[in-house]
Motif scaffolding. Structure first.
Motif, mmCIF file in Angstrom:
data_model
loop_
_atom_site.group_PDB
_atom_site.id
_atom_site.type_symbol
_atom_site.label_atom_id
_atom_site.label_comp_id
_atom_site.label_asym_id
_atom_site.label_seq_id
_atom_site.Cartn_x
_atom_site.Cartn_y
_atom_site.Cartn_z
ATOM 1 N N ASN A 116 -50.811 -61.125 -142.801
ATOM 2 C CA ASN A 116 -49.951 -60.352 -143.703
ATOM 3 C C ASN A 116 -49.991 -58.864 -143.345
ATOM 4 N N TYR A 117 -51.160 -58.367 -142.973
ATOM 5 C CA TYR A 117 -51.253 -56.966 -142.564
ATOM 6 C C TYR A 117 -50.375 -56.719 -141.334
ATOM 7 N N VAL A 118 -50.475 -57.588 -140.335
ATOM 8 C CA VAL A 118 -49.654 -57.423 -139.122
ATOM 9 C C VAL A 118 -48.174 -57.517 -139.483
ATOM 10 N N ALA A 119 -47.815 -58.422 -140.368
ATOM 11 C CA ALA A 119 -46.420 -58.540 -140.804
ATOM 12 C C ALA A 119 -45.947 -57.244 -141.468
ATOM 13 N N SER A 120 -46.855 -56.543 -142.175
ATOM 14 C CA SER A 120 -46.474 -55.273 -142.810
ATOM 15 C C SER A 120 -46.141 -54.203 -141.773
ATOM 16 N N LEU A 121 -46.581 -54.418 -140.534
ATOM 17 C CA LEU A 121 -46.265 -53.503 -139.428
ATOM 18 C C LEU A 121 -44.937 -53.879 -138.765
ATOM 19 N N LYS A 122 -44.264 -54.882 -139.323
ATOM 20 C CA LYS A 122 -42.990 -55.398 -138.794
ATOM 21 C C LYS A 122 -43.194 -56.035 -137.416
ATOM 22 N N ILE A 123 -44.329 -56.700 -137.266
ATOM 23 C CA ILE A 123 -44.641 -57.402 -136.023
ATOM 24 C C ILE A 123 -44.820 -58.871 -136.366
ATOM 25 N N THR A 124 -44.182 -59.723 -135.586
ATOM 26 C CA THR A 124 -44.280 -61.164 -135.781
ATOM 27 C C THR A 124 -45.319 -61.723 -134.811
ATOM 28 N N LEU A 125 -46.140 -62.610 -135.323
ATOM 29 C CA LEU A 125 -47.170 -63.238 -134.491
ATOM 30 C C LEU A 125 -46.796 -64.681 -134.193
ATOM 31 N N SER A 126 -47.273 -65.167 -133.049
ATOM 32 C CA SER A 126 -47.099 -66.584 -132.740
ATOM 33 C C SER A 126 -48.004 -67.388 -133.673
ATOM 34 N N ASP A 127 -47.824 -68.684 -133.689
ATOM 35 C CA ASP A 127 -48.655 -69.547 -134.529
ATOM 36 C C ASP A 127 -50.029 -69.813 -133.917
ATOM 37 N N GLU A 128 -50.232 -69.356 -132.682
ATOM 38 C CA GLU A 128 -51.517 -69.570 -132.024
ATOM 39 C C GLU A 128 -52.629 -68.887 -132.822
ATOM 40 N N PRO A 129 -53.790 -69.527 -132.891
ATOM 41 C CA PRO A 129 -54.912 -68.859 -133.562
ATOM 42 C C PRO A 129 -55.368 -67.650 -132.730
ATOM 43 N N PRO A 130 -55.977 -66.671 -133.387
ATOM 44 C CA PRO A 130 -56.429 -65.499 -132.644
ATOM 45 C C PRO A 130 -57.642 -65.814 -131.768
ATOM 46 N N ALA A 155 -68.881 -55.108 -134.390
ATOM 47 C CA ALA A 155 -67.616 -55.353 -135.077
ATOM 48 C C ALA A 155 -67.034 -56.655 -134.546
ATOM 49 N N VAL A 156 -65.937 -57.082 -135.135
ATOM 50 C CA VAL A 156 -65.249 -58.288 -134.685
ATOM 51 C C VAL A 156 -63.819 -57.901 -134.337
ATOM 52 N N GLN A 157 -63.363 -58.362 -133.185
ATOM 53 C CA GLN A 157 -61.987 -58.109 -132.754
ATOM 54 C C GLN A 157 -61.200 -59.414 -132.808
ATOM 55 N N TYR A 158 -60.059 -59.358 -133.486
ATOM 56 C CA TYR A 158 -59.129 -60.483 -133.559
ATOM 57 C C TYR A 158 -57.937 -60.123 -132.690
ATOM 58 N N SER A 159 -57.642 -60.951 -131.690
ATOM 59 C CA SER A 159 -56.512 -60.709 -130.782
ATOM 60 C C SER A 159 -55.457 -61.786 -130.990
ATOM 61 N N TYR A 160 -54.259 -61.334 -131.365
ATOM 62 C CA TYR A 160 -53.140 -62.224 -131.635
ATOM 63 C C TYR A 160 -52.051 -62.040 -130.589
ATOM 64 N N VAL A 161 -51.271 -63.087 -130.359
ATOM 65 C CA VAL A 161 -50.100 -63.000 -129.490
ATOM 66 C C VAL A 161 -48.920 -62.600 -130.367
ATOM 67 N N ALA A 162 -48.253 -61.504 -129.989
ATOM 68 C CA ALA A 162 -47.085 -61.034 -130.731
ATOM 69 C C ALA A 162 -45.824 -61.616 -130.122
ATOM 70 N N THR A 163 -44.815 -61.794 -130.951
ATOM 71 C CA THR A 163 -43.510 -62.254 -130.480
ATOM 72 C C THR A 163 -42.476 -61.200 -130.867
ATOM 73 N N GLY A 164 -41.274 -61.336 -130.331
ATOM 74 C CA GLY A 164 -40.211 -60.411 -130.696
ATOM 75 C C GLY A 164 -40.163 -59.153 -129.851
ATOM 76 N N PHE A 165 -40.968 -59.096 -128.800
ATOM 77 C CA PHE A 165 -40.931 -57.982 -127.858
ATOM 78 C C PHE A 165 -40.242 -58.464 -126.591
ATOM 79 N N ALA A 166 -39.621 -57.554 -125.857
ATOM 80 C CA ALA A 166 -38.998 -57.922 -124.575
ATOM 81 C C ALA A 166 -40.064 -58.430 -123.612
ATOM 82 N N ASP A 167 -41.262 -57.918 -123.754
ATOM 83 C CA ASP A 167 -42.403 -58.282 -122.926
ATOM 84 C C ASP A 167 -43.160 -59.407 -123.638
ATOM 85 N N ASP A 168 -43.362 -60.529 -122.980
ATOM 86 C CA ASP A 168 -44.035 -61.658 -123.630
ATOM 87 C C ASP A 168 -45.555 -61.610 -123.501
#
Length: 142
Positions: A43-57, A94-107
């Motif tokens: 939800n936080y990432v969505a508030s940045l107007k970024i769409t994530l893939s369904d893949e787990p981080p 700390a813990v880093q969560y890395s997600y795949v973003a969609t909706g960019f020209a660069d995949d």
């Protein structure tokens, strides 16, 4: 007897100063947004107007360096532009969560969230391409 009272007073003041320092340090470190679930992180990432893939981080335990190299100083400047500052977390795990973003020209775009005790303390949006980009966690331009 007066020496003992002055000494006791001095030691009491030192103890109070140390206690306040620890309390303020903890308050600074515990000041971020709580993202203690996958739903809250997405939800936080969505508030940045970024769409994530369904893949787990991809989840990694990291250590914020005790001493910042020139590269990490530049990375922290990026964090400051987005309202974060990793300086107070030097040497911390700390813990880093890395997600795949969609909706960019660069995949190859990833969204990285850095959490300390389940609180957001920084992160970035970046392309993993050799000629890629990196920005702080700021809303995506339409």
């Amino acid at each position: 007897m007066k020496k003992l009272n002055k000494r006791s007073l001095f030691l009491s003041l030192v103890a109070v100063v140390i206690l306040l320092t620890v309390m303020l340090s903890t308050a600074v470190k515990d000041g971020g947004m709580v993202l203690d679930s996958e739903e809250k992180r997405r939800n936080y990432v969505a508030s940045l107007k970024i769409t994530l893939s369904d893949e787990p981080p991809v989840v990694q335990n990291i250590v914020i360096p005790s001493e910042f190299s020139e590269v990490y100083e530049r990375y922290n400047e990026l964090q400051k532009e987005a309202g974060f500052d990793l300086w107070e977390y030097r040497g911390e795990y700390a813990v880093q969560y890395s997600y795949v973003a969609t909706g960019f020209a660069d995949d190859t775009v990833k969204v990285n969230l850095i959490l300390y005790k389940e609180r957001l303390i920084g992160g970035d949006v970046s392309s993993t391409r050799l000629d890629g980009f990196m920005t702080g966690l700021v809303p995506k331009a339409d």
